[in-house]
Design an enzyme around this catalytic site. Structure first.
Site, short mmCIF file in Angstrom:
data_model
loop_
_atom_site.label_atom_id
_atom_site.label_comp_id
_atom_site.label_asym_id
_atom_site.label_seq_id
_atom_site.Cartn_x
_atom_site.Cartn_y
_atom_site.Cartn_z
N ARG A 1 29.30 67.86 77.29
CA ARG A 1 28.71 67.93 75.94
C ARG A 1 28.51 69.40 75.59
NH1 ARG A 1 24.79 64.21 72.48
NH2 ARG A 1 24.75 65.54 70.65
N ARG B 1 26.74 74.03 63.54
CA ARG B 1 25.91 75.19 63.94
C ARG B 1 26.77 76.43 64.13
NH1 ARG B 1 22.83 71.99 68.50
NH2 ARG B 1 24.31 70.41 67.79
N TRP B 2 27.95 76.22 64.71
CA TRP B 2 28.85 77.37 64.92
C TRP B 2 29.22 77.98 63.55
CZ3 TRP B 2 33.78 78.43 63.16
CH2 TRP B 2 34.37 79.56 63.71
N ASP C 1 30.19 68.57 70.15
CA ASP C 1 29.08 68.81 69.22
C ASP C 1 28.95 70.31 68.90
OD1 ASP C 1 27.02 67.99 67.59
OD2 ASP C 1 25.51 68.01 69.16
N GLU D 1 27.08 56.40 63.68
CA GLU D 1 25.92 56.93 62.95
C GLU D 1 26.31 58.12 62.05
OE1 GLU D 1 25.71 55.99 66.26
OE2 GLU D 1 24.75 54.15 65.54
N ASN D 2 27.50 58.68 62.26
CA ASN D 2 27.89 59.84 61.45
C ASN D 2 28.12 59.50 59.97
OD1 ASN D 2 29.69 61.45 64.19
ND2 ASN D 2 27.65 61.91 63.40
N SER E 1 30.99 59.25 65.18
CA SER E 1 30.15 58.15 65.70
C SER E 1 29.82 57.16 64.59
CB SER E 1 28.85 58.72 66.28
OG SER E 1 27.94 59.01 65.25
C1 IPE Z 1 27.60 63.24 68.54
O1 IPE Z 1 27.20 64.31 67.79
C2 IPE Z 1 28.77 62.54 67.88
C3 IPE Z 1 30.04 63.27 67.92
C4 IPE Z 1 30.26 64.37 68.57
C5 IPE Z 1 31.11 62.65 67.18
P1 IPE Z 1 26.04 64.15 66.70
O2 IPE Z 1 25.88 65.49 66.06
O3 IPE Z 1 26.33 63.02 65.79
O4 IPE Z 1 24.79 63.76 67.61
P2 IPE Z 1 23.24 63.91 67.33
O5 IPE Z 1 22.98 63.45 65.92
O6 IPE Z 1 22.89 65.36 67.52
O7 IPE Z 1 22.60 63.05 68.38
C1 IPE Z 2 30.22 67.61 65.85
O1 IPE Z 2 29.65 68.70 65.19
C2 IPE Z 2 31.26 66.91 65.00
C3 IPE Z 2 30.84 65.60 64.48
C4 IPE Z 2 29.75 64.97 64.80
C5 IPE Z 2 31.72 64.97 63.51
P1 IPE Z 2 28.40 68.53 64.23
O2 IPE Z 2 28.92 68.34 62.83
O3 IPE Z 2 27.50 67.47 64.71
O4 IPE Z 2 27.72 69.95 64.35
P2 IPE Z 2 26.17 70.26 64.46
O5 IPE Z 2 25.63 69.42 65.57
O6 IPE Z 2 25.57 69.90 63.14
O7 IPE Z 2 26.10 71.72 64.76
MG MG Z 3 25.87 67.44 65.94
#
Ligand code: IPE
Ligand code: IPE
Ligand code: MG
Length: 257
Positions: A199, A35-36, A31, A78-79, A76
């Site tokens: 995580r 943000r990075w 995750d 949910e993504n 995920s």
């Molecule tokens: C968890 O990260 C899923 C993956 C790393 C693929 P998310 O960014 O989707 O999780 P939430 O929304 O912060 O719970």
């Molecule tokens: C994790 O990074 C990668 C995926 C969930 C695909 P994020 O895209 O969730 O990054 P943040 O959480 O928005 O920083």
């Molecule tokens: Mg995330």
């Protein structure tokens, strides 16, 4: 080119690690890419691109440390809620990654697999994924499992449907259903449960990852975002894991008072 040699006991000593205290199955919630990127003034997709470099480091290090399985949460269930442009770019990156890593997976003798739904990710990606799964089927090295369109609740729903169908057809009685029946119907059937879940980016939640399988996993969370997660951070997670006292609901030996 031959695979990088596994670390010797001396190498491990220098890193403060002991072979018998390493996790067998490491799972990572990767995750913080967005943000990075934001912090660097870059578009989110740059964070995902840089995240691929961390994926490469993780695979190489875990293979050299003789970890049995590495499971990476890539996308995920949910993504799909993300904006269409990010989804497009992410899927493009995934396809290119699977093609580009094939040679490295074979060089390192890695057994590649995936968990998650297979009906929503495009068939062009699945074609590449299945090619690598087939090619690497007989490899005997580390198991690398990518969680793609994966959700723990989706996985359990899928398993319950399959078990219910077997009961309905008379193949199984409700009484015969045990924990193993459920494990055997999950996407992870045949895999050992994770011992350690890493995580990145600081959130204290599991975000629908391996809900059944992480019942007794050790959780390790770092504030660092995935693109900046380094070898040293990985070693630190393993050192911390080695110092944890795992009780599995019982009592620790020689300490019954
Ligand atoms: C968890 O990260 C899923 C993956 C790393 C693929 P998310 O960014 O989707 O999780 P939430 O929304 O912060 O719970
Ligand atoms: C994790 O990074 C990668 C995926 C969930 C695909 P994020 O895209 O969730 O990054 P943040 O959480 O928005 O920083
Ligand atoms: Mg995330």
């Amino acid at each position: 080119m031959a695979a990088d040699p596994p670390y010797t006991s001396e190498n491990l000593n220098r890193l403060g690690l002991r072979r018998e205290r390493l996790p067998q199955h490491v799972a990572a919630i990767m995750d913080g890419n967005g943000r990075w990127a934001k912090r660097q003034g870059l578009p989110r997709i740059e964070g995902h691109r840089r995240g691929v470099q961390t994926v490469r480091m993780m695979i190489e290090e875990c293979a050299r440390l003789n970890i049995g399985q590495l499971t990476l949460y890539c996308f995920s269930s949910e993504n799909w809620k993300r904006p269409p442009l990010e989804l497009d770019l992410l899927m493009g990156l995934l396809r290119r990654y699977v093609i580009a890593e094939r040679e490295e997976i074979m060089r390192q003798g890695i057994r590649f697999s995936t968990i998650g739904r297979t009906d929503r990710i495009s068939s062009t990606i699945w074609k590449e994924v299945t090619t690598t799964i087939e090619l690497s089927r007989k490899n005997t090295g580390m198991r690398l499992c990518l969680a793609l369109d994966y959700g723990g609740r989706d996985e359990l729903t899928h398993a319950v449907k399959a078990i219910a169908a077997q009961v309905q057809s008379g193949e199984m009685t409700p009484d015969a259903i045990c924990e193993k029946t459920i494990s055997d119907h999950l996407y992870t059937a045949g895999m050992v449960d994770p011992d350690l879940v890493i995580r990145t980016a600081g959130e204290m939640r599991v975000s629908n990852f391996l809900l059944w399988q992480i019942s007794y996993a050790e959780l390790w969370v770092t504030e660092k975002c995935w693109p900046e997660f380094s070898r040293d951070d990985l070693y630190q997670s393993f050192r911390d894991f080695a110092a944890r006292e795992r009780r599995f609901g019982g009592l620790v030996e020689n300490r019954t008072e």
